[in-house]
Enzyme design. Structure first.
Site, PDB file in Angstrom:
ATOM      1  N   ARG A  66     109.262  77.799  25.282  1.00  0.00           N
ATOM      2  CA  ARG A  66     108.599  78.496  26.389  1.00  0.00           C
ATOM      3  C   ARG A  66     109.156  78.055  27.737  1.00  0.00           C
ATOM      4  NH1 ARG A  66     103.352  77.653  29.191  1.00  0.00           N
ATOM      5  NH2 ARG A  66     102.413  79.681  29.675  1.00  0.00           N
ATOM      6  N   HIS A  70     110.433  80.488  30.743  1.00  0.00           N
ATOM      7  CA  HIS A  70     109.821  80.452  32.074  1.00  0.00           C
ATOM      8  C   HIS A  70     110.806  80.010  33.152  1.00  0.00           C
ATOM      9  CE1 HIS A  70     105.237  80.633  31.210  1.00  0.00           C
ATOM     10  NE2 HIS A  70     105.915  81.393  30.375  1.00  0.00           N
ATOM     11  N   ASP A  71     111.821  79.290  32.773  1.00  0.00           N
ATOM     12  CA  ASP A  71     112.859  78.912  33.729  1.00  0.00           C
ATOM     13  C   ASP A  71     113.769  80.096  34.031  1.00  0.00           C
ATOM     14  OD1 ASP A  71     114.508  77.115  35.340  1.00  0.00           O
ATOM     15  OD2 ASP A  71     115.961  77.277  33.708  1.00  0.00           O
ATOM     16  N   ASN A  98     102.307  78.589  34.654  1.00  0.00           N
ATOM     17  CA  ASN A  98     102.665  77.235  34.225  1.00  0.00           C
ATOM     18  C   ASN A  98     101.550  76.195  34.344  1.00  0.00           C
ATOM     19  OD1 ASN A  98     105.358  77.972  33.611  1.00  0.00           O
ATOM     20  ND2 ASN A  98     105.935  77.760  35.769  1.00  0.00           N
ATOM     21  N   PRO A 167     106.022  87.523  32.819  1.00  0.00           N
ATOM     22  CA  PRO A 167     104.948  88.386  32.292  1.00  0.00           C
ATOM     23  C   PRO A 167     103.671  87.602  32.006  1.00  0.00           C
ATOM     24  CG  PRO A 167     107.041  88.871  31.223  1.00  0.00           C
ATOM     25  CD  PRO A 167     107.261  87.628  32.035  1.00  0.00           C
ATOM     26  N   HIS A 197     106.196  84.030  19.700  1.00  0.00           N
ATOM     27  CA  HIS A 197     104.776  83.727  19.536  1.00  0.00           C
ATOM     28  C   HIS A 197     104.397  83.533  18.068  1.00  0.00           C
ATOM     29  CE1 HIS A 197     103.381  85.385  23.716  1.00  0.00           C
ATOM     30  NE2 HIS A 197     104.129  84.296  23.791  1.00  0.00           N
ATOM     31  N   ASP A 249      99.810  82.707  16.077  1.00  0.00           N
ATOM     32  CA  ASP A 249     100.024  83.266  14.740  1.00  0.00           C
ATOM     33  C   ASP A 249      99.260  82.358  13.778  1.00  0.00           C
ATOM     34  OD1 ASP A 249     100.897  83.788  12.171  1.00  0.00           O
ATOM     35  OD2 ASP A 249     103.029  83.534  12.590  1.00  0.00           O
ATOM     36  N   SER A 252     100.942  81.374   9.948  1.00  0.00           N
ATOM     37  CA  SER A 252     101.936  80.295   9.809  1.00  0.00           C
ATOM     38  C   SER A 252     102.253  79.760  11.204  1.00  0.00           C
ATOM     39  CB  SER A 252     103.193  80.808   9.115  1.00  0.00           C
ATOM     40  OG  SER A 252     103.696  81.958   9.786  1.00  0.00           O
TER      41      SER A 252
END
Length: 332
Positions: A66, A70-71, A98, A167, A197, A249, A252
């Site tokens: 993540r 995000h970077d 963040n 987003p 995700h 999720d 799993s």
């Protein structure tokens, strides 16, 4: 007989070997052999520290993946996210996407420290982020790919860029897609990268509105399976419990696979930004169905999209710097 048995064993081993994808970067300044001479142990050092961190806490794989995302969506893949507030810099760590959720910085500190001992001021924090994201994916059972390298580190950050470009869980489908297109990414990249995700967690505050007041009518989101919604309400009340964690999720949660897409088709996507992939676009729905049916196709598209994302506006050549520590710019 012995020869045929040897061939059978070879084929069996091949079947269980990790999938590895090799892609050419569309940025000629980035290439996978970048550190072959200047720091030949770089990739092994990164992988070793990431492996230790993920073995200690499986969730760390999703956290590191993540951070790269995000970077890259803010000023390009330049490690601006890792900068703390100092020298006139206002950190991106305090942005809405963040704050109270971005994590894993201490793992990157450990990687950087090890690399500085091995080859001082050679490997950028931006490249560390890209490698850690790939290694986290592989360690979780996901695809492997060759990471183009040679990024340099930014000497500035953008809090507004972090607030506006990444987003959000409650964004509309059109808003999310426009934010991807702004970075040169397309619908396939959006759906494939959303597949990250398949590992990790989300906080109650990120999806509460879906449970109680999705459209301002004090009713739950009609696109969310109601039995699943009832389970979520047990630990995500109307008020309080903001930081309570839920698997993105639940089938799993620590394995990188295509079960995320199967859950979307069952109306059990946790975030609004997940479920809209099946409810707001026929094209994205078709991709979700393809990935749910074909794990290899998902892996292939995900790996290609990660390379593509890693190519967003990198600093190369004499631009930026190679930081001594990832949390602050070098003193002039």
């Amino acid at each position: 007989m012995a020869r045929s048995m040897s061939f059978f064993i070879f084929i069996a081993l091949l079947a269980f070997a990790p999938i590895c994808f090799s892609f050419k970067s569309n940025n000629d300044n980035l290439y996978r052999q970048y550190y072959y001479k200047s720091c030949p142990q770089a990739l092994e050092i990164v992988k070793s520290v990431v492996a230790k961190a993920v073995a200690k806490e499986a969730r760390m794989a999703a956290s590191l993946l993540r951070l790269h995302f995000h970077d890259c969506f803010v000023k390009g893949c330049d490690a601006s996210l890792l900068l703390d507030s100092s020298n006139g810099i206002v950190t991106e760590k305090g942005s809405n996407p963040n704050k109270n959720s971005a994590r894993g910085f201490e793992v990157l500190d450990e990687i950087k420290s090890a690399l500085e001992k091995e080859c001082p001021q050679t490997v950028s924090c931006a490249d560390i982020l890209a490698l850690a994201a790939r290694d986290s994916t592989v360690l979780s059972g996901g695809p492997n790919w060759e990471v183009p390298l040679g990024r340099r580190d930014s000497r500035s950050a953008s809090l507004s860029g972090s607030n506006n470009n990444i987003p959000a869980p409650n964004n509309t489908f059109d808003s999310i897609l426009s934010k991807f297109k702004r970075q040169g990414l397309d619908l396939v990249d959006l759906v494939a990268l959303s597949g990250s995700h398949t590992i990790g967690n989300s906080r109650c505050t990120s999806f509460r509105q879906r449970l109680y007041n999705q459209s301002g009518n004090n009713k739950p989101d009609s696109t969310l399976d109601q039995s699943y919604a009832a389970q979520l309400r047990n630990r995500c009340p109307k008020s309080g419990g903001d930081q309570n964690l839920f698997f993105l999720d639940f089938v799993s949660p620590t394995k990188f696979d295509n079960s995320y897409f199967k859950l979307l088709l069952a109306s059990k996507g946790l975030l609004n930004s997940d479920q809209v992939l099946t409810t707001k676009s026929e094209e994205s729905l078709a991709l979700v169905k393809q990935y749910a049916e074909n794990n290899a196709l998902f892996f292939d598209h995900f790996a290609k999209s990660m390379v593509k994302m890693g190519n967003i506006s990198p600093l190369t050549g004499s631009s930026g710097e190679i930081r001594k520590t990832c949390r602050k710019i070098n003193s002039s």
